[in-house]
Design a protein around this motif. Structure first.
Motif, PDB file in Angstrom:
ATOM      1  N   UNK A 110       0.801  -1.356  -0.026  1.00 13.65           N
ATOM      2  CA  UNK A 110      -0.049  -0.028   0.096  1.00 13.65           C
ATOM      3  C   UNK A 110       0.842   1.367   0.016  1.00 13.65           C
ATOM      4  N   UNK A 111       1.735   1.301   0.888  1.00 20.76           N
ATOM      5  CA  UNK A 111       2.583   2.718   0.758  1.00 20.76           C
ATOM      6  C   UNK A 111       3.389   3.075  -0.690  1.00 20.76           C
ATOM      7  N   UNK A 112       3.771   1.752  -1.374  1.00 24.65           N
ATOM      8  CA  UNK A 112       4.373   2.151  -2.529  1.00 24.65           C
ATOM      9  C   UNK A 112       3.507   2.390  -3.592  1.00 24.65           C
ATOM     10  N   UNK A 113       2.430   1.771  -3.400  1.00 28.72           N
ATOM     11  CA  UNK A 113       1.397   1.954  -4.583  1.00 28.72           C
ATOM     12  C   UNK A 113       0.762   3.630  -4.303  1.00 28.72           C
ATOM     13  N   UNK A 114       0.411   3.910  -3.022  1.00 29.33           N
ATOM     14  CA  UNK A 114       0.129   5.058  -2.784  1.00 29.33           C
ATOM     15  C   UNK A 114       1.205   6.248  -3.290  1.00 29.33           C
ATOM     16  N   UNK A 115       2.391   5.937  -3.227  1.00 29.25           N
ATOM     17  CA  UNK A 115       3.430   6.806  -3.625  1.00 29.25           C
ATOM     18  C   UNK A 115       3.253   6.853  -5.215  1.00 29.25           C
ATOM     19  N   UNK A 116       3.224   6.056  -5.614  1.00 31.57           N
ATOM     20  CA  UNK A 116       3.414   5.528  -7.216  1.00 31.57           C
ATOM     21  C   UNK A 116       1.767   6.507  -7.569  1.00 31.57           C
ATOM     22  N   UNK A 117       0.937   6.136  -7.079  1.00 35.00           N
ATOM     23  CA  UNK A 117      -0.167   6.860  -7.559  1.00 35.00           C
ATOM     24  C   UNK A 117      -0.486   8.709  -7.173  1.00 35.00           C
ATOM     25  N   UNK A 118       0.299   8.780  -6.117  1.00 37.09           N
ATOM     26  CA  UNK A 118       0.618  10.339  -6.156  1.00 37.09           C
ATOM     27  C   UNK A 118       1.465  11.032  -7.024  1.00 37.09           C
ATOM     28  N   UNK A 163      -5.111   9.460  -4.167  1.00 38.49           N
ATOM     29  CA  UNK A 163      -4.277   8.343  -4.076  1.00 38.49           C
ATOM     30  C   UNK A 163      -5.048   7.269  -3.236  1.00 38.49           C
ATOM     31  N   UNK A 164      -5.571   7.935  -2.028  1.00 39.18           N
ATOM     32  CA  UNK A 164      -6.102   6.978  -1.016  1.00 39.18           C
ATOM     33  C   UNK A 164      -7.312   6.165  -1.519  1.00 39.18           C
ATOM     34  N   UNK A 165      -7.981   6.762  -2.314  1.00 44.47           N
ATOM     35  CA  UNK A 165      -9.227   6.285  -2.867  1.00 44.47           C
ATOM     36  C   UNK A 165      -8.665   5.187  -4.021  1.00 44.47           C
ATOM     37  N   UNK A 166      -7.718   5.478  -4.786  1.00 46.77           N
ATOM     38  CA  UNK A 166      -7.070   4.519  -6.097  1.00 46.77           C
ATOM     39  C   UNK A 166      -6.673   3.120  -5.128  1.00 46.77           C
ATOM     40  N   UNK A 219      -9.470   1.107  -3.772  1.00 43.11           N
ATOM     41  CA  UNK A 219     -10.170   0.309  -4.717  1.00 43.11           C
ATOM     42  C   UNK A 219      -8.879  -0.777  -5.100  1.00 43.11           C
ATOM     43  N   UNK A 220      -7.752  -0.586  -5.378  1.00 40.23           N
ATOM     44  CA  UNK A 220      -6.664  -1.491  -5.794  1.00 40.23           C
ATOM     45  C   UNK A 220      -6.856  -2.742  -4.724  1.00 40.23           C
ATOM     46  N   UNK A 221      -6.818  -2.414  -3.593  1.00 35.67           N
ATOM     47  CA  UNK A 221      -6.689  -3.460  -2.447  1.00 35.67           C
ATOM     48  C   UNK A 221      -8.040  -4.246  -2.516  1.00 35.67           C
ATOM     49  N   UNK A 222      -9.281  -3.570  -2.617  1.00 34.23           N
ATOM     50  CA  UNK A 222     -10.582  -4.116  -2.725  1.00 34.23           C
ATOM     51  C   UNK A 222     -10.300  -5.237  -4.167  1.00 34.23           C
ATOM     52  N   UNK A 223      -9.944  -4.745  -5.061  1.00 40.59           N
ATOM     53  CA  UNK A 223      -9.927  -5.724  -6.196  1.00 40.59           C
ATOM     54  C   UNK A 223      -9.032  -6.790  -6.097  1.00 40.59           C
ATOM     55  N   UNK A 224      -7.977  -6.570  -5.111  1.00 40.60           N
ATOM     56  CA  UNK A 224      -7.162  -7.908  -4.670  1.00 40.60           C
ATOM     57  C   UNK A 224      -8.001  -8.779  -3.934  1.00 40.60           C
ATOM     58  N   UNK A 225      -8.729  -8.041  -2.954  1.00 35.56           N
ATOM     59  CA  UNK A 225      -9.509  -8.972  -2.083  1.00 35.56           C
ATOM     60  C   UNK A 225     -10.769  -9.912  -2.756  1.00 35.56           C
TER      61      UNK A 225
END
Length: 168
Positions: A17-25, A34-37, A40-46
């Motif tokens: 999550x932290x690296x994906x958040x930095x990437x989206x920012x 970025x928090x929303x993205x 949603x990414x984690x929701x899709x993984x779940x």
């Protein structure tokens, strides 16, 4: 959700999550978005049992790809573009054709200054889009004569344009 899925999702979050958040920012410049993205990414993984079944380290590229696609979808959405519906479609702006009109008048006057033979060859070749052979057939003259008249006609046309103040 079984307890092992909870732990895998938590591990997925902690690992990526932290690296994906930095990437989206980095892509959007919007920390709140970025928090929303990331969510949603984690929701899709779940929702994808095969992602949770993999080791968290092997899902990193999948999560970055999903996050990137979500950013692209968000940018393309009408909500992002702030489209506003209107009752009447605005009129299209028209290009100012004044210069083109003056240029065509200058060319017309310069063509009128040429003798008929040169003018006819130029008009057929350039304005009619005819080949040398077609011009020769239409005017009933040899192809060599067409080439010669084109050469000298264009030279005369250039001189006539220069006399009218057109320089190149």
């Amino acid at each position: 959700m079984p307890p092992e899925d909870d732990s895998r999702l938590a591990a997925l979050y902690d690992a990526h999550a932290p690296s994906v958040w930095r990437y989206v920012v980095h892509l959007t410049g919007d920390p709140a978005g970025a928090d929303d993205i990331v969510q949603e990414t984690l929701l899709r993984a779940w929702r994808s049992p095969r992602i949770l079944a993999q080791e968290p380290a092997s899902t990193r590229s999948w999560m970055f790809t999903v996050a990137r696609n979500l950013v692209i979808d968000d940018v393309r959405s009408a909500r992002r573009r702030h489209e506003i519906g209107v009752a009447d479609v605005p009129e299209r702006g028209q290009e100012d054709l004044t210069d083109a009109l003056f240029e065509s008048l200058l060319v017309e006057e310069a063509l009128a200054a040429l003798d008929y033979e040169h003018r006819a060859v130029i008009v057929h070749a350039y304005y009619g889009g005819c080949s040398i052979a077609e011009v020769a057939r239409r005017l009933a003259i040899p192809e060599g004569t067409v080439k010669s008249r084109l050469h000298y006609g264009l030279k005369a046309l250039r001189l006539a344009m220069q006399e009218k103040g057109v320089t190149r």
